[in-house]
Design a protein around this motif. Structure first.
Motif, short mmCIF file in Angstrom:
data_model
loop_
_atom_site.label_atom_id
_atom_site.label_comp_id
_atom_site.label_asym_id
_atom_site.label_seq_id
_atom_site.Cartn_x
_atom_site.Cartn_y
_atom_site.Cartn_z
N THR A 94 -9.26 -8.83 -4.90
CA THR A 94 -8.49 -7.61 -4.67
C THR A 94 -9.44 -6.43 -4.50
OG1 THR A 94 -8.32 -7.28 -7.06
CG2 THR A 94 -6.52 -8.46 -5.98
N GLY B 255 -4.67 -10.62 1.63
CA GLY B 255 -4.14 -9.86 0.52
C GLY B 255 -3.68 -8.46 0.91
N ASP C 252 -4.65 -5.66 -0.21
CA ASP C 252 -5.68 -4.62 -0.25
C ASP C 252 -6.68 -4.69 0.89
OD1 ASP C 252 -4.57 -3.76 -2.67
OD2 ASP C 252 -5.85 -5.10 -3.84
N ASP D 106 1.92 -7.08 -7.27
CA ASP D 106 1.03 -7.38 -6.14
C ASP D 106 1.01 -6.24 -5.13
OD1 ASP D 106 0.10 -9.84 -6.98
OD2 ASP D 106 1.74 -10.95 -6.05
N ASP E 28 -0.66 -0.54 -6.44
CA ASP E 28 -2.02 -0.25 -6.90
C ASP E 28 -1.91 0.44 -8.25
OD1 ASP E 28 -4.55 0.89 -7.42
OD2 ASP E 28 -5.02 0.92 -5.27
#
Length: 394
Positions: free
Chosen positions: A48, A77, A79, A273, A276
């Protein structure tokens, strides 16, 4: 060594084979870089980009472009797009990640398993390989986590975010000069944040002993959370003052997120998920947690915290594998050293929330003084200190 090898099976065997296949190319790559006067640094979290790893990597790319720094992340992902503009990305767990990790001068990570394969590289570390890991940490430690002891990790450098933590790690974790009080990289981002006066956060940590869905659903932990999310008293307070409460489930229980629900229109259940957590902490005005070390980030910003601890004895025994709560080793007593009130009943949580609202979320002086003593370093030079300390390693 035989006992250690028994712990590696299945997909870990493939990872071990990958390591062996990459050994010679990695050695050649490292020698090539050394001859060219270049340094390869691999930075990671756990696939991440939301923690100290990402913040430190951003610092390297912007302030020290002379370093050949690469970031390992899951390309699929949430990010990936955030870190993509910084460039030099490596797919987490890929052959390239193996090659770069093995040929890097420094592997810098905020998580113990920031390498291509946790089991294999943990074994190799115990056998004396890869003594180039800089541990940025995931949060400020206030307890004796044996998983981070030198005999299990042997980090080349161990960063700490608070002065008491630094002293504690040096005393109990088996390290000496490897431990550095630098501040956490992500603390650089906690200055000048403008909180949302209408946003209250509820972020409890997980319970590692709740291994399956049945145990989770039957647990006091789950029922206490549901009680709070659906409390008519809490709804009345939030409605009266026009506030919103966001519940952030722990990632360790994300498979159970569908079990949470609330009838309260002023309560939002977040997707761990897709959210942030560092940005969330910056936005929040009040934090309700239990034992999660994220309270240190909040207190670093001089924002109020409420500790909802209804199961402390059970938590200590089961979460830290203690025979008795008195066996628990810590330097931090929540009542004596904490940055907010400690309560065990929902009615008291709601009372503390309302009191904080009426004080416009201003931190009481006693907690402000405690935070000032806890964080002797409080500036935007945390990444700079980490970089300079790495440079002194050779």
């Amino acid at each position: 060594m035989g006992a250690k090898l028994k712990k590696i099976c299945g997909k870990d065997i493939l990872a071990l084979l990958m390591l062996l296949l990459m050994a010679i190319p990695a050695l050649i790559n490292r020698l090539r870089l050394k001859m060219q006067g270049r340094e390869l640094w691999v930075v990671s979290e756990h696939a991440t980009a939301r923690d100290n790893g990402y913040v430190f990597y951003e610092y390297l790319r912007q302030v020290h472009p002379e370093i050949d720094a690469y970031y390992a992340i899951a390309f699929e992902g949430a990010d990936y797009e955030k870190v993509k503009p910084l460039g030099n990305l490596v797919r987490f767990g890929s052959a390239k990640h193996f090659l770069y990790y093995m040929s890097a001068k420094w592997n810098v990570t905020s998580h113990k398993n920031g390498n291509p394969n946790h089991a294999v590289f943990t074994l190799m570390g115990k056998l004396g390989f890869f003594k180039n890991v800089v541990f940025l940490q995931h949060g400020v430690l206030y307890q004796d986590f044996k998983m981070f002891h030198k005999q299990r990790c042997n980090f080349r450098m161990f960063c700490c975010g608070a002065k008491p933590e630094y002293e504690f790690v040096r005393e109990y974790y088996g390290y000496g000069d490897e431990v550095k009080y630098t501040g956490l990289a992500r603390f650089d981002k906690l200055h000048g944040c403008v909180p949302d006066d209408d946003l209250i956060l509820f972020i409890p940590t997980w319970r590692r002993w709740l291994k399956n869905r049945d145990a989770f659903e039957a647990s006091e932990y789950y029922h206490r959370i549901m009680e709070m999310l659906n409390s008519p008293e809490l709804e009345e307070v939030l409605e009266r003052y026009g506030k919103k409460l966001c519940f952030f489930p722990h990632a360790g229980f994300k498979m159970h997120t569908g079990l949470y629900s609330s009838r309260n229109p002023r309560v939002e259940i977040l997707d761990c998920d897709a959210t942030d957590i560092q940005e969330l902490l910056q936005r929040g005005s009040l934090l309700v947690t239990d034992y999660s070390s994220i309270f240190t980030d909040f207190s670093y910003m001089n924002k109020p915290v409420v500790y909802y601890q209804y199961d402390r004895g059970e938590f200590i025994i089961k979460h830290y594998d203690c025979a008795d709560p008195t066996d628990y080793v810590t330097y931090f007593d929540f009542e004596r050293d904490g940055f907010g009130p400690v309560v065990g009943e929902l009615s008291d949580v709601i009372r503390c929330i309302e009191e904080s609202i009426t004080k416009s979320f201003v931190l009481d002086d006693v907690y402000r003084r405690r935070a000032a003593a806890f964080f002797e370093l409080r500036d935007t030079d945390n990444c700079k200190r980490i970089f300079e300390e790495i440079r002194t390693l050779g």
